[in-house]
Scaffold this motif. Structure first.
Motif, PDB file in Angstrom:
ATOM      1  N   SER A  74      24.595  12.002 -39.881  1.00 31.57           N
ATOM      2  CA  SER A  74      24.080  10.864 -39.109  1.00 31.57           C
ATOM      3  C   SER A  74      23.279  11.318 -37.894  1.00 31.57           C
ATOM      4  CB  SER A  74      25.226   9.950 -38.669  1.00 31.57           C
ATOM      5  OG  SER A  74      26.247  10.671 -38.007  1.00 31.57           O
ATOM      6  N   ASP A  75      23.509  12.545 -37.415  1.00 26.38           N
ATOM      7  CA  ASP A  75      22.695  13.068 -36.325  1.00 26.38           C
ATOM      8  C   ASP A  75      21.237  13.196 -36.752  1.00 26.38           C
ATOM      9  OD1 ASP A  75      24.031  15.137 -37.984  1.00 26.38           O
ATOM     10  OD2 ASP A  75      22.701  16.503 -36.934  1.00 26.38           O
ATOM     11  N   THR A  76      21.025  13.668 -37.985  1.00 24.63           N
ATOM     12  CA  THR A  76      19.669  13.815 -38.507  1.00 24.63           C
ATOM     13  C   THR A  76      19.021  12.453 -38.745  1.00 24.63           C
ATOM     14  OG1 THR A  76      20.288  15.890 -39.583  1.00 24.63           O
ATOM     15  CG2 THR A  76      18.279  14.827 -40.368  1.00 24.63           C
ATOM     16  N   ILE A  77      19.794  11.502 -39.257  1.00 25.45           N
ATOM     17  CA  ILE A  77      19.271  10.145 -39.480  1.00 25.45           C
ATOM     18  C   ILE A  77      18.794   9.547 -38.162  1.00 25.45           C
ATOM     19  CG2 ILE A  77      19.845   7.812 -40.245  1.00 25.45           C
ATOM     20  CD1 ILE A  77      21.987   9.128 -42.061  1.00 25.45           C
ATOM     21  N   HIS A  78      19.619   9.688 -37.126  1.00 23.54           N
ATOM     22  CA  HIS A  78      19.295   9.143 -35.803  1.00 23.54           C
ATOM     23  C   HIS A  78      18.078   9.855 -35.206  1.00 23.54           C
ATOM     24  CE1 HIS A  78      21.038   7.782 -31.651  1.00 23.54           C
ATOM     25  NE2 HIS A  78      19.753   7.552 -31.749  1.00 23.54           N
ATOM     26  N   GLU A  79      18.077  11.165 -35.299  1.00 21.00           N
ATOM     27  CA  GLU A  79      17.003  11.941 -34.673  1.00 21.00           C
ATOM     28  C   GLU A  79      15.665  11.747 -35.380  1.00 21.00           C
ATOM     29  OE1 GLU A  79      15.105  14.310 -31.962  1.00 21.00           O
ATOM     30  OE2 GLU A  79      17.173  13.592 -31.853  1.00 21.00           O
ATOM     31  N   GLU A  80      15.675  11.729 -36.703  1.00 23.36           N
ATOM     32  CA  GLU A  80      14.426  11.602 -37.446  1.00 23.36           C
ATOM     33  C   GLU A  80      13.893  10.172 -37.434  1.00 23.36           C
ATOM     34  OE1 GLU A  80      12.649  14.153 -38.709  1.00 23.36           O
ATOM     35  OE2 GLU A  80      14.156  15.406 -37.722  1.00 23.36           O
ATOM     36  N   ASN A  81      14.785   9.189 -37.321  1.00 21.89           N
ATOM     37  CA  ASN A  81      14.399   7.777 -37.177  1.00 21.89           C
ATOM     38  C   ASN A  81      13.470   7.308 -38.295  1.00 21.89           C
ATOM     39  OD1 ASN A  81      14.512   5.277 -35.804  1.00 21.89           O
ATOM     40  ND2 ASN A  81      12.536   5.683 -34.838  1.00 21.89           N
ATOM     41  N   ARG A  82      13.814   7.656 -39.523  1.00 22.59           N
ATOM     42  CA  ARG A  82      13.003   7.248 -40.673  1.00 22.59           C
ATOM     43  C   ARG A  82      13.442   5.875 -41.172  1.00 22.59           C
ATOM     44  NH1 ARG A  82       8.302  10.069 -41.138  1.00 22.59           N
ATOM     45  NH2 ARG A  82       8.678  12.261 -40.674  1.00 22.59           N
ATOM     46  N   ARG A  83      12.540   5.226 -41.892  1.00 21.24           N
ATOM     47  CA  ARG A  83      12.823   3.888 -42.413  1.00 21.24           C
ATOM     48  C   ARG A  83      13.589   4.009 -43.721  1.00 21.24           C
ATOM     49  NH1 ARG A  83       8.321  -0.932 -43.082  1.00 21.24           N
ATOM     50  NH2 ARG A  83       9.764  -2.564 -43.780  1.00 21.24           N
ATOM     51  N   VAL A  84      14.904   4.045 -43.618  1.00 25.01           N
ATOM     52  CA  VAL A  84      15.782   4.184 -44.780  1.00 25.01           C
ATOM     53  C   VAL A  84      16.972   3.239 -44.611  1.00 25.01           C
ATOM     54  CG1 VAL A  84      15.133   6.593 -45.197  1.00 25.01           C
ATOM     55  CG2 VAL A  84      17.084   6.066 -43.708  1.00 25.01           C
ATOM     56  N   LEU A  85      17.676   3.017 -45.709  1.00 16.39           N
ATOM     57  CA  LEU A  85      18.897   2.204 -45.671  1.00 16.39           C
ATOM     58  C   LEU A  85      20.094   3.137 -45.611  1.00 16.39           C
ATOM     59  CD1 LEU A  85      18.004  -0.310 -48.537  1.00 16.39           C
ATOM     60  CD2 LEU A  85      17.740  -0.675 -46.079  1.00 16.39           C
ATOM     61  N   GLU A  86      20.934   2.965 -44.613  1.00 20.52           N
ATOM     62  CA  GLU A  86      22.170   3.748 -44.507  1.00 20.52           C
ATOM     63  C   GLU A  86      23.282   2.934 -45.157  1.00 20.52           C
ATOM     64  OE1 GLU A  86      25.070   5.245 -40.955  1.00 20.52           O
ATOM     65  OE2 GLU A  86      22.910   5.424 -40.595  1.00 20.52           O
ATOM     66  N   VAL A  87      23.831   3.430 -46.266  1.00 22.25           N
ATOM     67  CA  VAL A  87      24.686   2.583 -47.100  1.00 22.25           C
ATOM     68  C   VAL A  87      26.146   3.021 -47.192  1.00 22.25           C
ATOM     69  CG1 VAL A  87      22.762   1.770 -48.507  1.00 22.25           C
ATOM     70  CG2 VAL A  87      24.007   3.842 -49.192  1.00 22.25           C
ATOM     71  N   LEU A  88      26.455   4.284 -46.868  1.00 26.84           N
ATOM     72  CA  LEU A  88      27.839   4.732 -47.028  1.00 26.84           C
ATOM     73  C   LEU A  88      28.133   5.915 -46.113  1.00 26.84           C
ATOM     74  CD1 LEU A  88      30.541   4.564 -48.632  1.00 26.84           C
ATOM     75  CD2 LEU A  88      29.539   6.176 -50.277  1.00 26.84           C
ATOM     76  N   ASP A  89      29.259   5.812 -45.412  1.00 29.29           N
ATOM     77  CA  ASP A  89      29.753   6.919 -44.597  1.00 29.29           C
ATOM     78  C   ASP A  89      30.708   7.736 -45.461  1.00 29.29           C
ATOM     79  OD1 ASP A  89      30.896   8.651 -42.788  1.00 29.29           O
ATOM     80  OD2 ASP A  89      31.385   7.136 -41.291  1.00 29.29           O
ATOM     81  N   LEU A  90      30.345   8.969 -45.753  1.00 31.70           N
ATOM     82  CA  LEU A  90      31.177   9.822 -46.592  1.00 31.70           C
ATOM     83  C   LEU A  90      32.337  10.449 -45.812  1.00 31.70           C
ATOM     84  CD1 LEU A  90      28.498  11.691 -48.742  1.00 31.70           C
ATOM     85  CD2 LEU A  90      29.914   9.739 -49.404  1.00 31.70           C
ATOM     86  N   GLY A  91      32.260  10.402 -44.500  1.00 29.86           N
ATOM     87  CA  GLY A  91      33.336  10.962 -43.689  1.00 29.86           C
ATOM     88  C   GLY A  91      33.409  12.478 -43.726  1.00 29.86           C
ATOM     89  N   LEU A  92      32.380  13.121 -44.253  1.00 25.20           N
ATOM     90  CA  LEU A  92      32.347  14.581 -44.323  1.00 25.20           C
ATOM     91  C   LEU A  92      31.712  15.146 -43.055  1.00 25.20           C
ATOM     92  CD1 LEU A  92      31.008  14.953 -47.980  1.00 25.20           C
ATOM     93  CD2 LEU A  92      33.388  15.106 -47.237  1.00 25.20           C
ATOM     94  N   GLY A  93      32.131  16.343 -42.674  1.00 24.59           N
ATOM     95  CA  GLY A  93      31.515  17.013 -41.532  1.00 24.59           C
ATOM     96  C   GLY A  93      31.668  16.265 -40.227  1.00 24.59           C
ATOM     97  N   LYS A  94      32.830  15.659 -40.019  1.00 25.18           N
ATOM     98  CA  LYS A  94      33.030  14.871 -38.800  1.00 25.18           C
ATOM     99  C   LYS A  94      32.961  15.749 -37.556  1.00 25.18           C
ATOM    100  CE  LYS A  94      35.758  11.012 -40.591  1.00 25.18           C
ATOM    101  NZ  LYS A  94      37.035  10.278 -40.486  1.00 25.18           N
ATOM    102  N   CYS A  95      32.203  15.284 -36.574  1.00 26.63           N
ATOM    103  CA  CYS A  95      32.072  15.964 -35.289  1.00 26.63           C
ATOM    104  C   CYS A  95      31.503  14.956 -34.302  1.00 26.63           C
ATOM    105  CB  CYS A  95      31.185  17.201 -35.409  1.00 26.63           C
ATOM    106  SG  CYS A  95      29.589  16.897 -36.218  1.00 26.63           S
ATOM    107  N   ASN A  96      31.069  15.411 -33.148  1.00 20.04           N
ATOM    108  CA  ASN A  96      30.537  14.499 -32.130  1.00 20.04           C
ATOM    109  C   ASN A  96      29.249  15.054 -31.525  1.00 20.04           C
ATOM    110  OD1 ASN A  96      32.683  12.352 -31.817  1.00 20.04           O
ATOM    111  ND2 ASN A  96      33.924  14.173 -31.421  1.00 20.04           N
ATOM    112  N   MET A  97      28.343  14.148 -31.175  1.00 21.54           N
ATOM    113  CA  MET A  97      27.191  14.510 -30.377  1.00 21.54           C
ATOM    114  C   MET A  97      27.615  14.348 -28.923  1.00 21.54           C
ATOM    115  SD  MET A  97      24.015  15.576 -30.517  1.00 21.54           S
ATOM    116  CE  MET A  97      23.361  15.082 -32.115  1.00 21.54           C
TER     117      MET A  97
END
Length: 213
Positions: A74-97
């Protein structure tokens, strides 16, 4: 039947995603071959194609339809800010910004006296400091180890991903503020969701079922 194409971020996340798919009977033996030089991996029977991409490129491939789906942090999704649909949180690689730095920078943060912020994620840093904290700071984009920046005086703090915090502690730094939790997400091309909705939802459902098992 046209292929449904899935873009995966290279490395551990791609392997974890394939592990989830395989639990639901969706396999692709080619992608497991560590010695292969192929770029595209295919399951002809299921009409699926996979390719491995640099993490930051996954949202771009999905936005422009080169991939119907992608799996990326999700860090990459937020940073790249592309027009895509975010549909599922896999819960993998949990960490914090997080905002991190030496303990002495905590007071600077509370009094809005931070001048420079070093980060690999300038968009996220700008949104946090400009829009949430209403503070004008100089954002310095780095590509390497951002922990070095406050140590050598390039910035007072950094914005970076923190998983265990061990690297910070080893360098005399600490988490000062948490910006947002992060994990791997499934993203979908908008047009693909309309044209191949049933097949894409079936694939997403398979991932969701594997997470629940």
């Amino acid at each position: 039947m046209r292929y449904i194409t899935v873009a995966l971020a290279k490395g551990r996340l791609a392997n974890q995603t394939m592990d989830l798919l395989e639990k639901s009977g969706i396999t692709c033996e080619e992608i497991r071959d560590k010695d292969t030089r192929k770029l595209i991996f295919t399951n002809r029977e299921l009409g699926l194609r996979f390719f491995l991409s640099k993490t930051s490129d996954v949202p771009t491939y999905v936005e422009y339809g080169a991939a119907d789906l992608g799996v990326v942090g999700s860090d990459t999704i937020h940073e790249e800010n592309r027009r895509v649909l975010e549909v599922l949180d896999l819960g993998l690689g949990k960490c914090n910004m997080c905002v991190a730095g030496p303990g002495t920078a905590r007071e600077l943060l509370s009094t809005n006296r931070i001048r420079r912020v070093a980060t690999k994620y300038p968009r996220i840093a700008k949104e946090y400091f400009y829009e949430k904290k209403h503070q004008t700071v100089e954002i310095i984009k780095l590509n390497g180890s951002v922990e070095l920046a406050p140590i050598v005086g390039l910035s007072e703090v950094i914005v970076d991903i923190v998983e265990t915090g061990s690297t910070l502690r080893a360098n005399g730094l600490e988490v000062l503020e948490t910006i947002e939790p992060l994990s791997a997400r499934v993203i979908v091309n908008e047009a693909s969701m309309k044209l191949e909705r049933e097949r894409i939802l079936s694939l997403i459902g398979a991932l969701r079922k594997s997470l629940e098992e």
